[in-house]
Design an enzyme around this catalytic site. Structure first.
Site, PDB file in Angstrom:
ATOM      1  N   SER A 129       0.844  -1.201   0.000  1.00  0.00           N
ATOM      2  CA  SER A 129       0.000   0.000   0.000  1.00  0.00           C
ATOM      3  C   SER A 129       0.883   1.255   0.000  1.00  0.00           C
ATOM      4  O   SER A 129       1.633   1.469  -0.955  1.00  0.00           O
ATOM      5  CB  SER A 129      -0.959  -0.050   1.190  1.00  0.00           C
ATOM      6  OG  SER A 129      -2.003   0.882   1.036  1.00  0.00           O
TER       7      SER A 129
ATOM      8  N   GLU B 101      -9.189  -6.138  -4.044  1.00  0.00           N
ATOM      9  CA  GLU B 101      -8.628  -5.005  -3.301  1.00  0.00           C
ATOM     10  C   GLU B 101      -9.698  -4.072  -2.731  1.00  0.00           C
ATOM     11  O   GLU B 101      -9.721  -3.775  -1.532  1.00  0.00           O
ATOM     12  CB  GLU B 101      -7.710  -4.184  -4.216  1.00  0.00           C
ATOM     13  CG  GLU B 101      -6.453  -4.884  -4.660  1.00  0.00           C
ATOM     14  CD  GLU B 101      -5.326  -4.782  -3.648  1.00  0.00           C
ATOM     15  OE1 GLU B 101      -5.535  -4.232  -2.554  1.00  0.00           O
ATOM     16  OE2 GLU B 101      -4.224  -5.269  -3.955  1.00  0.00           O
TER      17      GLU B 101
ATOM     18  N   HIS C 197      -7.809  -5.762   0.218  1.00  0.00           N
ATOM     19  CA  HIS C 197      -6.572  -4.994   0.426  1.00  0.00           C
ATOM     20  C   HIS C 197      -5.937  -5.345   1.769  1.00  0.00           C
ATOM     21  O   HIS C 197      -6.581  -5.293   2.812  1.00  0.00           O
ATOM     22  CB  HIS C 197      -6.926  -3.503   0.396  1.00  0.00           C
ATOM     23  CG  HIS C 197      -5.756  -2.576   0.405  1.00  0.00           C
ATOM     24  ND1 HIS C 197      -4.914  -2.430  -0.664  1.00  0.00           N
ATOM     25  CD2 HIS C 197      -5.297  -1.732   1.363  1.00  0.00           C
ATOM     26  CE1 HIS C 197      -3.993  -1.528  -0.378  1.00  0.00           C
ATOM     27  NE2 HIS C 197      -4.189  -1.095   0.848  1.00  0.00           N
TER      28      HIS C 197
END
Length: 538
Positions: free
Chosen positions: A214, A344, A449
């Protein structure tokens, strides 16, 4: 609602992460054997032995960036003579709270942690892996990531670190000459510490892999395109973020603006001047002195932390916008491992559904129109609600493909024109859901995610992995550490990993999921309609 207001201001990732607890937390250390001591270039540290590996926590790699050092480049830590206790992490950087409580942190936070095997090191030293945590540049720290699986599987040295967050790391102002990206400067300082000290922990300073997830993946991209980072690392791995990640309008909240990952330093500097005036530092010539005198809590507000939560381009550390630098081939030449998770955006959509539900096709079409305007009909034709269990899952799939998967695919193509690239997609449909995420009826999170993190970093914060998932975790650790060792993600118990673009028919990624045949090549571009999104500018 506070969350909605922040999302409308543009902090899509950051505002939603406020509602989530830390993604990983360290398990309790096992009983120590003899406490190991290592002498760093600043002084000796005493760690904790865990049998086959040892940990050294809370080692300063720079002086506290407080008082006159606030918004200055990191200064090397002062030397010490006595053995320093390194059995617990240093303070985390000032950050926004999780779940509305705690998490304030300290400006005195530039610390790192080392996990190293205890057996004799090879003559050249072991590969070194430096982890850059995620958290949207407003939250997170190095210490929650327990590296024992990577160290045990791959005989590597792992370093995790803190770096300045939000307004403390990404502030800009005319008196600063723009936006100096102190966050990126911290990461580079930590890599210089690794170069000076890796051999003391049995590592090879000539064989360093930077990997991150990320915001940590965006940081890795920035390091790849930062001229001053040349020679500090030799391989790069990016998880759930790339140089080309971007969010369309209305990604999670209707009306939230389109969001690219890289503002210019002029934009950030102008925002900083406006923020200074709001804080009462109205005299331009003395604004920085005024701002540095403010207590940290005056700056650590959601508005300011989110306003300064992006690395800025156009300055000395990051002269080119990273996505353009990739397209122009202006990046450090090294092998790259890069990929995303299959679902995600279910992470972010799931957090917002209570306030902004996608109940039926009418809601779905309204969200498509808000995000894609005249192209909404084409998007709906490609992703009809009837093809998904619920309209909310259709919406999350649209956003996953547009925001994460296909932008990563495009970045991989740019990289692969110059260096070896290996793509992956983490696709476990039953990956454990972090307990901080709200359960939503009819909305499984799948491989959302951050859900690959406990497969690489064991954590008691997540529900336990099944036997098949533990097997996948071991194989993934083998791939990641194999990449750190040779530049090719190879492991003894997994199928070969195809190189991106190696031949006209080569699949572009390795699909990672548990069970027999769960690890297999996949044409990510076809599965996620990346040709369609390329035609629409993604």
């Amino acid at each position: 609602m506070v969350l909605t207001r922040l999302l409308r201001r543009g902090g899509v990732l950051g505002a939603l992460l406020l509602a989530l607890g830390p993604l990983v937390t360290s398990p309790t250390a096992s009983a120590a054997d003899a406490a190991p001591v290592v002498t760093t270039d600043r002084g000796p540290v005493r760690g904790t032995a865990h049998g086959s590996y040892a940990t050294y926590e809370g080692i300063p790699y720079a002086q506290p960036p407080t008082g006159p050092l606030r918004w200055r480049a990191p200064v090397p830590a002062r030397r010490w003579a006595e053995v320093r206790d390194a059995t617990r992490p240093g303070p985390r950087c000032v950050q926004l709270p999780f779940l509305g409580a705690g998490g304030a942190g300290s400006e005195d936070c530039l610390y790192l942690n080392v996990t190293a095997p205890t057996g004799p090191a090879p003559a050249r030293g072991r590969p070194v892996m430096v982890w850059l945590h995620g958290g949207a540049f407003i939250a997170g720290a190095g210490d929650p990531y327990n590296a024992r699986r990577l160290v045990a599987r791959g005989d590597v040295v792992v370093v995790t670190l803190n770096y300045r967050l939000g307004v403390f790391g990404l502030f800009g102002h005319p008196e600063l000459g723009g936006a100096p990206d102190f966050t990126l400067a911290d990461q580079r300082a930590a890599l210089r510490w690794v170069r000076a000290n890796a051999a003391r922990f049995g590592g090879d300073p000539r064989d360093v892999t930077v990997f991150g997830e990320s915001a940590g993946a965006l940081s890795t991209c920035a390091l790849l395109t930062s001229p001053g980072a040349a020679g500090l690392f030799h391989k790069a791995a990016l998880q759930s973020g790339s140089c080309m990640t971007s969010f369309p309008r209305g990604s999670t909240v209707p009306g939230s603006p389109q969001q690219a990952s890289w503002p210019s330093q002029q934009e950030t500097s102008a925002a900083g001047a406006a923020a200074a005036r709001r804080l009462g530092c109205t005299d331009a010539a003395s604004a920085l002195r005024c701002l540095r005198a403010l207590p940290a809590e005056r700056l650590a507000t959601p508005e300011l932390m989110l306003a300064f939560s992006h690395l800025s381009y156009g300055g000395e550390l990051l002269p080119r916008r990273p996505d353009r630098a990739l397209e122009e081939g202006r990046f450090h030449r090294m092998p790259v491992l890069q990929g995303t998770n299959h679902d995600e955006m279910r992470f972010f959509v799931g957090l917002s559904l209570a306030a902004h539900p996608v109940r039926d096709e009418r809601d779905y079409r309204a969200r498509l129109a808000d995000s894609f305007g005249d192209a909404a009909g084409e998007v709906e034709a490609r992703y009809p609600a009837a093809a998904f269990p619920t309209p909310a899952l259709a919406w999350a799939t649209v956003l996953t493909d547009r925001t994460f998967t296909c932008t990563t695919f495009r970045a991989a193509r740019a990289l692969a024109a110059h260096v070896p690239v290996y793509g992956f997609e983490f696709s476990d449909p039953d990956a454990p859901r972090h307990p901080g995420l709200p359960p939503v009826e009819g909305f499984p999170y799948g491989a959302a995610h951050g859900f690959e993190l406990p497969y690489l970093f064991p954590s008691d914060a997540w529900p336990p992995l099944s036997a098949a998932q533990l097997e996948l975790a071991g194989t993934m650790a083998g791939y990641w550490t194999g990449f750190a060792r040779t530049g090719v993600p190879a492991t003894g118990d997994g199928p070969p990993w195809p190189r991106f673009g190696a031949g006209d028919t080569a699949p572009v990624a390795l699909d990672l999921r548990p069970g027999p045949g769960g690890i297999r090549p996949v044409d990510t571009g076809a599965v996620h309609h990346c040709g369609f999104w390329a035609a629409h500018g993604a």
